[in-house]
Motif scaffolding. Structure first.
Motif, PDB file in Angstrom:
ATOM      1  N   ARG A 117      -8.587  -5.151  -1.746  1.00 21.70           N
ATOM      2  CA  ARG A 117      -8.862  -4.456  -3.006  1.00 21.70           C
ATOM      3  C   ARG A 117      -9.351  -3.040  -2.749  1.00 21.70           C
ATOM      4  O   ARG A 117      -8.953  -2.105  -3.454  1.00 21.70           O
ATOM      5  CB  ARG A 117      -9.884  -5.230  -3.840  1.00 21.70           C
ATOM      6  CG  ARG A 117      -9.332  -6.492  -4.479  1.00 21.70           C
ATOM      7  CD  ARG A 117     -10.435  -7.337  -5.082  1.00 21.70           C
ATOM      8  NE  ARG A 117      -9.918  -8.594  -5.594  1.00 21.70           N
ATOM      9  CZ  ARG A 117      -9.544  -8.806  -6.844  1.00 21.70           C
ATOM     10  NH1 ARG A 117      -9.630  -7.814  -7.716  1.00 21.70           N
ATOM     11  NH2 ARG A 117      -9.081  -9.977  -7.236  1.00 21.70           N
ATOM     12  N   ILE A 118     -10.221  -2.877  -1.766  1.00 26.65           N
ATOM     13  CA  ILE A 118     -10.725  -1.536  -1.455  1.00 26.65           C
ATOM     14  C   ILE A 118      -9.579  -0.627  -1.021  1.00 26.65           C
ATOM     15  O   ILE A 118      -9.447   0.507  -1.496  1.00 26.65           O
ATOM     16  CB  ILE A 118     -11.812  -1.609  -0.368  1.00 26.65           C
ATOM     17  CG1 ILE A 118     -13.062  -2.318  -0.912  1.00 26.65           C
ATOM     18  CG2 ILE A 118     -12.167  -0.203   0.123  1.00 26.65           C
ATOM     19  CD1 ILE A 118     -14.104  -2.598   0.129  1.00 26.65           C
ATOM     20  N   LYS A 119      -8.722  -1.136  -0.125  1.00 26.37           N
ATOM     21  CA  LYS A 119      -7.576  -0.336   0.313  1.00 26.37           C
ATOM     22  C   LYS A 119      -6.645  -0.052  -0.867  1.00 26.37           C
ATOM     23  O   LYS A 119      -6.093   1.046  -0.998  1.00 26.37           O
ATOM     24  CB  LYS A 119      -6.811  -1.082   1.401  1.00 26.37           C
ATOM     25  CG  LYS A 119      -7.542  -1.174   2.730  1.00 26.37           C
ATOM     26  CD  LYS A 119      -6.682  -1.896   3.754  1.00 26.37           C
ATOM     27  CE  LYS A 119      -7.397  -2.011   5.102  1.00 26.37           C
ATOM     28  NZ  LYS A 119      -6.571  -2.752   6.090  1.00 26.37           N
ATOM     29  N   LEU A 136      -7.406   0.185  -4.058  1.00 27.54           N
ATOM     30  CA  LEU A 136      -8.007   1.209  -4.915  1.00 27.54           C
ATOM     31  C   LEU A 136      -7.830   2.603  -4.319  1.00 27.54           C
ATOM     32  O   LEU A 136      -7.616   3.582  -5.033  1.00 27.54           O
ATOM     33  CB  LEU A 136      -9.488   0.914  -5.140  1.00 27.54           C
ATOM     34  CG  LEU A 136      -9.802  -0.302  -6.022  1.00 27.54           C
ATOM     35  CD1 LEU A 136     -11.299  -0.611  -5.976  1.00 27.54           C
ATOM     36  CD2 LEU A 136      -9.349  -0.057  -7.464  1.00 27.54           C
ATOM     37  N   GLU A 137      -7.926   2.695  -3.004  1.00 27.42           N
ATOM     38  CA  GLU A 137      -7.788   3.993  -2.329  1.00 27.42           C
ATOM     39  C   GLU A 137      -6.391   4.580  -2.510  1.00 27.42           C
ATOM     40  O   GLU A 137      -6.232   5.802  -2.583  1.00 27.42           O
ATOM     41  CB  GLU A 137      -8.116   3.838  -0.844  1.00 27.42           C
ATOM     42  CG  GLU A 137      -9.605   3.611  -0.566  1.00 27.42           C
ATOM     43  CD  GLU A 137      -9.882   3.350   0.893  1.00 27.42           C
ATOM     44  OE1 GLU A 137      -8.906   3.100   1.645  1.00 27.42           O
ATOM     45  OE2 GLU A 137     -11.058   3.400   1.300  1.00 27.42           O
ATOM     46  N   VAL A 138      -5.377   3.710  -2.577  1.00 32.46           N
ATOM     47  CA  VAL A 138      -4.009   4.223  -2.743  1.00 32.46           C
ATOM     48  C   VAL A 138      -3.588   4.284  -4.210  1.00 32.46           C
ATOM     49  O   VAL A 138      -2.465   4.711  -4.516  1.00 32.46           O
ATOM     50  CB  VAL A 138      -2.994   3.381  -1.941  1.00 32.46           C
ATOM     51  CG1 VAL A 138      -3.271   3.500  -0.456  1.00 32.46           C
ATOM     52  CG2 VAL A 138      -2.997   1.934  -2.394  1.00 32.46           C
ATOM     53  N   GLY A 139      -4.462   3.812  -5.141  1.00 31.10           N
ATOM     54  CA  GLY A 139      -4.197   4.008  -6.564  1.00 31.10           C
ATOM     55  C   GLY A 139      -3.764   2.796  -7.338  1.00 31.10           C
ATOM     56  O   GLY A 139      -3.233   2.930  -8.454  1.00 31.10           O
ATOM     57  N   TYR A 155       0.832  -1.205   0.000  1.00 33.58           N
ATOM     58  CA  TYR A 155       0.000   0.000   0.000  1.00 33.58           C
ATOM     59  C   TYR A 155       0.872   1.264   0.000  1.00 33.58           C
ATOM     60  O   TYR A 155       0.637   2.206  -0.763  1.00 33.58           O
ATOM     61  CB  TYR A 155      -0.908   0.021   1.236  1.00 33.58           C
ATOM     62  CG  TYR A 155      -1.928  -1.073   1.294  1.00 33.58           C
ATOM     63  CD1 TYR A 155      -2.698  -1.402   0.199  1.00 33.58           C
ATOM     64  CD2 TYR A 155      -2.138  -1.781   2.484  1.00 33.58           C
ATOM     65  CE1 TYR A 155      -3.653  -2.409   0.262  1.00 33.58           C
ATOM     66  CE2 TYR A 155      -3.090  -2.790   2.562  1.00 33.58           C
ATOM     67  CZ  TYR A 155      -3.835  -3.098   1.441  1.00 33.58           C
ATOM     68  OH  TYR A 155      -4.778  -4.089   1.518  1.00 33.58           O
ATOM     69  N   ARG A 212       1.250   4.164  -2.743  1.00 36.83           N
ATOM     70  CA  ARG A 212       0.966   5.553  -2.384  1.00 36.83           C
ATOM     71  C   ARG A 212       2.112   6.470  -2.787  1.00 36.83           C
ATOM     72  O   ARG A 212       1.907   7.558  -3.328  1.00 36.83           O
ATOM     73  CB  ARG A 212       0.693   5.634  -0.875  1.00 36.83           C
ATOM     74  CG  ARG A 212       0.189   7.004  -0.415  1.00 36.83           C
ATOM     75  CD  ARG A 212      -0.066   7.033   1.083  1.00 36.83           C
ATOM     76  NE  ARG A 212      -1.197   6.156   1.433  1.00 36.83           N
ATOM     77  CZ  ARG A 212      -1.078   5.011   2.103  1.00 36.83           C
ATOM     78  NH1 ARG A 212       0.117   4.579   2.491  1.00 36.83           N
ATOM     79  NH2 ARG A 212      -2.152   4.301   2.383  1.00 36.83           N
ATOM     80  N   ARG A 235       2.359   6.930  -6.593  1.00 35.81           N
ATOM     81  CA  ARG A 235       1.305   7.812  -7.111  1.00 35.81           C
ATOM     82  C   ARG A 235       1.573   9.277  -6.752  1.00 35.81           C
ATOM     83  O   ARG A 235       1.138  10.191  -7.452  1.00 35.81           O
ATOM     84  CB  ARG A 235      -0.059   7.387  -6.557  1.00 35.81           C
ATOM     85  CG  ARG A 235      -0.557   6.072  -7.120  1.00 35.81           C
ATOM     86  CD  ARG A 235      -0.888   6.236  -8.595  1.00 35.81           C
ATOM     87  NE  ARG A 235      -1.258   4.959  -9.210  1.00 35.81           N
ATOM     88  CZ  ARG A 235      -0.468   4.240  -9.964  1.00 35.81           C
ATOM     89  NH1 ARG A 235       0.775   4.652 -10.210  1.00 35.81           N
ATOM     90  NH2 ARG A 235      -0.870   3.106 -10.502  1.00 35.81           N
ATOM     91  N   GLU A 241     -11.435  -6.696   1.121  1.00 33.52           N
ATOM     92  CA  GLU A 241     -10.949  -5.567   1.919  1.00 33.52           C
ATOM     93  C   GLU A 241      -9.648  -5.018   1.355  1.00 33.52           C
ATOM     94  O   GLU A 241      -9.449  -3.804   1.291  1.00 33.52           O
ATOM     95  CB  GLU A 241     -10.735  -6.025   3.366  1.00 33.52           C
ATOM     96  CG  GLU A 241     -10.287  -4.890   4.286  1.00 33.52           C
ATOM     97  CD  GLU A 241     -10.099  -5.362   5.717  1.00 33.52           C
ATOM     98  OE1 GLU A 241      -9.512  -4.589   6.504  1.00 33.52           O
ATOM     99  OE2 GLU A 241     -10.528  -6.494   6.047  1.00 33.52           O
TER     100      GLU A 241
END
Length: 369
Positions: free
Chosen positions: A91-93, A95-98, A62, A66, A69, A89
């Protein structure tokens, strides 16, 4: 050239296995065993794609995503995160970091190949777009520079000549000898006018004079050489040779006298006597760029511009004075009367001069671009 893929995992066995199957498919593969090594590889080797495990000590997947990006250089670098726990879970994290895509452990190799091919196509399109944008930016900068150069050159040259120089004709500006027709203009009564008139009135007169001058010089294809207050030098047939330079010069001079008449009449009503005197001479001169880094000028040097200036000094308001060569070349189309010979400053022998009376027209008047 093979696409370059960076594989990141703290488990060496996982790294070697994935690298082996990717290399077998023809990819160039880089290895990193933690997030810090991955950052170094990205900066030094510029991979086309990163496949990174999420669970790593120190900088995990992650955080690696981050940081990549956050850097404009790697903001669009495709990143695949490999998940091993709660896939939803993670995958959601991710996606949040790009992250761009995900793989679940154990990795299915055909799924890996499909995702790699898809993201590398995207990367290829991004690189192509980036290259096109870079070319466009370069072209825009070049065009802006050309427009700036053209704007500066148009202060001295006609539009066509300025555009030719910008297009690659700077050789024209190097020192050279050429036959030209020089025209010198000067306002009669201007010194007395400046002594009596308000500064705003002086500038108003000069603005009207210069506006008329600029449009007329442009029309007849002259080169503006000297521009200092009311004293102005123009020459024809340089830096690009033109047809009938002496005729253009004389017709321009007549047009300027006609255009200045209403300006002179308007100021006469206010009690100021100003008029335009013009001298024209023809012959060889030395031409080229002179000056220093902060200020360059295109100049004509020699007897011809000097003679035009002296003939202008001998002209009364509303008069146009020609030298012998100009009068001889245009004898078929002009009415003149001899003046002198004149004793002119800077010339050892008296100089033959002629006052222009009129231009004989034969059919339609010629047009000058």
């Amino acid at each position: 050239m093979a696409s370059r893929i960076l594989v990141v995992d703290d488990q060496r066995a996982n790294v070697e296995m994935m690298c082996g199957v990717l290399e077998a498919r023809g990819y160039e593969v880089l290895r990193a065993f933690d997030g810090a090594q991955a950052m170094e590889q990205v900066l030094s080797a510029s991979p086309d794609l990163v496949v990174a495990d999420i669970l790593m000590p120190g900088m995990d997947g992650y955080e690696l995503c981050r940081r990549l990006r956050a850097d404009p250089v790697t903001a669009l670098l495709p990143i695949v995160l490999v998940t091993s726990l709660d896939a939803q879970e993670e995958r959601i994290k991710g996606l949040e970091v790009g992250a761009d895509d995900f793989l679940s452990k154990p990795v299915k190799w055909e799924e890996l190949f499909a995702r790699v091919r898809s993201l590398l196509r995207v990367k290829s399109l991004q690189d192509e777009l980036k290259e096109l944008n870079a070319r466009l930016e370069t072209r825009v900068r070049e065009q802006v520079a050309q427009l700036q150069r053209l704007s500066r050159l148009k202060r001295f040259f006609s539009r066509a000549v300025a555009e030719a120089i910008v297009a690659g004709g700077e050789e024209m500006l190097k020192p050279h000898r050429r036959e030209i027709t020089a025209v010198f203009l000067d306002l009669r009564g201007f010194t007395a006018f400046t002594d009596r008139a308000d500064p705003d009135e002086v500038l108003e007169l000069l603005r009207a004079y210069h506006q008329t001058l600029g449009e007329t010089v442009e029309h007849f294809g002259g080169t503006l050489e000297h521009f200092a207050g009311d004293g102005i030098m123009i020459f024809f047939s340089d830096p690009m040779p033109i047809d009938r330079p002496a005729e253009r010069a004389v017709r321009m001079a007549v047009a300027l006298q006609q255009a200045f008449t209403p300006i002179s009449a308007a100021w006469a009503k206010l009690g100021h006597g100003v008029g335009l005197g013009i001298g024209i001479a023809q012959g060889e001169a030395t031409l080229g760029v002179i000056g220093f880094e902060q200020r360059w000028e295109y100049a004509a040097i020699g007897n011809v511009p000097n003679l035009a200036a002296r003939l202008c000094g001998a002209a009364q308001a509303g008069e146009i004075m020609l030298d012998a060569q100009t009068e001889r070349d245009l004898a078929h189309m002009v009415e003149t009367e001899p003046v002198g010979p004149l004793t002119l400053r800077g010339f050892q022998q008296p100089v033959a001069a002629f006052r222009l009376k009129s231009i004989r027209e034969f059919g339609d008047s010629p047009r000058f671009a």
